[in-house]
Design a protein around this motif. Structure first.
Motif, PDB file in Angstrom:
ATOM      1  N   ALA A  21       0.809  -1.218   0.000  1.00 16.46           N
ATOM      2  CA  ALA A  21       0.000   0.000   0.000  1.00 16.46           C
ATOM      3  C   ALA A  21       0.843   1.269   0.000  1.00 16.46           C
ATOM      4  O   ALA A  21       0.314   2.347   0.232  1.00 16.46           O
ATOM      5  N   ALA A  22       2.126   1.166  -0.269  1.00 17.07           N
ATOM      6  CA  ALA A  22       3.011   2.329  -0.219  1.00 17.07           C
ATOM      7  C   ALA A  22       2.564   3.468  -1.141  1.00 17.07           C
ATOM      8  O   ALA A  22       2.609   4.631  -0.733  1.00 17.07           O
ATOM      9  N   PRO A  23       2.121   3.194  -2.370  1.00 19.18           N
ATOM     10  CA  PRO A  23       1.697   4.307  -3.230  1.00 19.18           C
ATOM     11  C   PRO A  23       0.469   5.057  -2.700  1.00 19.18           C
ATOM     12  O   PRO A  23       0.278   6.234  -2.999  1.00 19.18           O
ATOM     13  N   GLN A  27      -1.631   9.748  -0.073  1.00 19.17           N
ATOM     14  CA  GLN A  27      -3.017  10.157  -0.286  1.00 19.17           C
ATOM     15  C   GLN A  27      -3.848   9.925   0.986  1.00 19.17           C
ATOM     16  O   GLN A  27      -4.662  10.755   1.371  1.00 19.17           O
ATOM     17  N   LEU A  28      -3.607   8.802   1.651  1.00 25.42           N
ATOM     18  CA  LEU A  28      -4.310   8.487   2.890  1.00 25.42           C
ATOM     19  C   LEU A  28      -3.971   9.492   3.984  1.00 25.42           C
ATOM     20  O   LEU A  28      -4.850   9.963   4.709  1.00 25.42           O
ATOM     21  N   GLY A  33      -5.468  14.154   7.308  1.00 24.65           N
ATOM     22  CA  GLY A  33      -5.179  15.508   7.779  1.00 24.65           C
ATOM     23  C   GLY A  33      -6.297  16.478   7.465  1.00 24.65           C
ATOM     24  O   GLY A  33      -6.672  17.312   8.297  1.00 24.65           O
ATOM     25  N   GLN A  34      -6.863  16.392   6.262  1.00 27.74           N
ATOM     26  CA  GLN A  34      -7.979  17.261   5.890  1.00 27.74           C
ATOM     27  C   GLN A  34      -9.195  16.975   6.758  1.00 27.74           C
ATOM     28  O   GLN A  34      -9.901  17.897   7.184  1.00 27.74           O
TER      29      GLN A  34
END
Length: 89
Positions: A21-23, A27-28, A33-34
């Protein structure tokens, strides 16, 4: 076959997550954070609303199990004009 202890299983899960799941991790993290920022803004706005209603002496919430009173409608007679008019021309 040896039993996996709690820490060994956690480390193994972390390694598998990083490999597959590194890529998606940046994005996660950005999404998390948002979400945290939005949550903090809403909490702050809610506290400000509560403070404002406390200063005015009114409450915007109702007790559990009760319903809010129905909004009162104007007693003025309808002129047949406006957005809530049902008369057709």
């Amino acid at each position: 076959m040896p039993q996996l202890s709690g820490w060994t299983g956690l480390i193994l899960l972390l390694v598998i997550l990083l490999l597959f799941a590194a890529p998606k991790l940046p994005q996660l993290a950005k999404s998390l954070g948002q979400s945290a920022t939005i949550f903090k803004k809403e909490i702050k706005a809610g506290k400000e609303d509560d403070d404002a209603s406390a200063e005015a002496g009114t409450s915007t919430t109702t007790a559990p199990g009760t319903s809010a009173p129905a909004p009162q409608q104007s007693a003025a007679p309808s002129t047949g004009e406006g957005p809530d008019s049902t008369a057709s021309k």
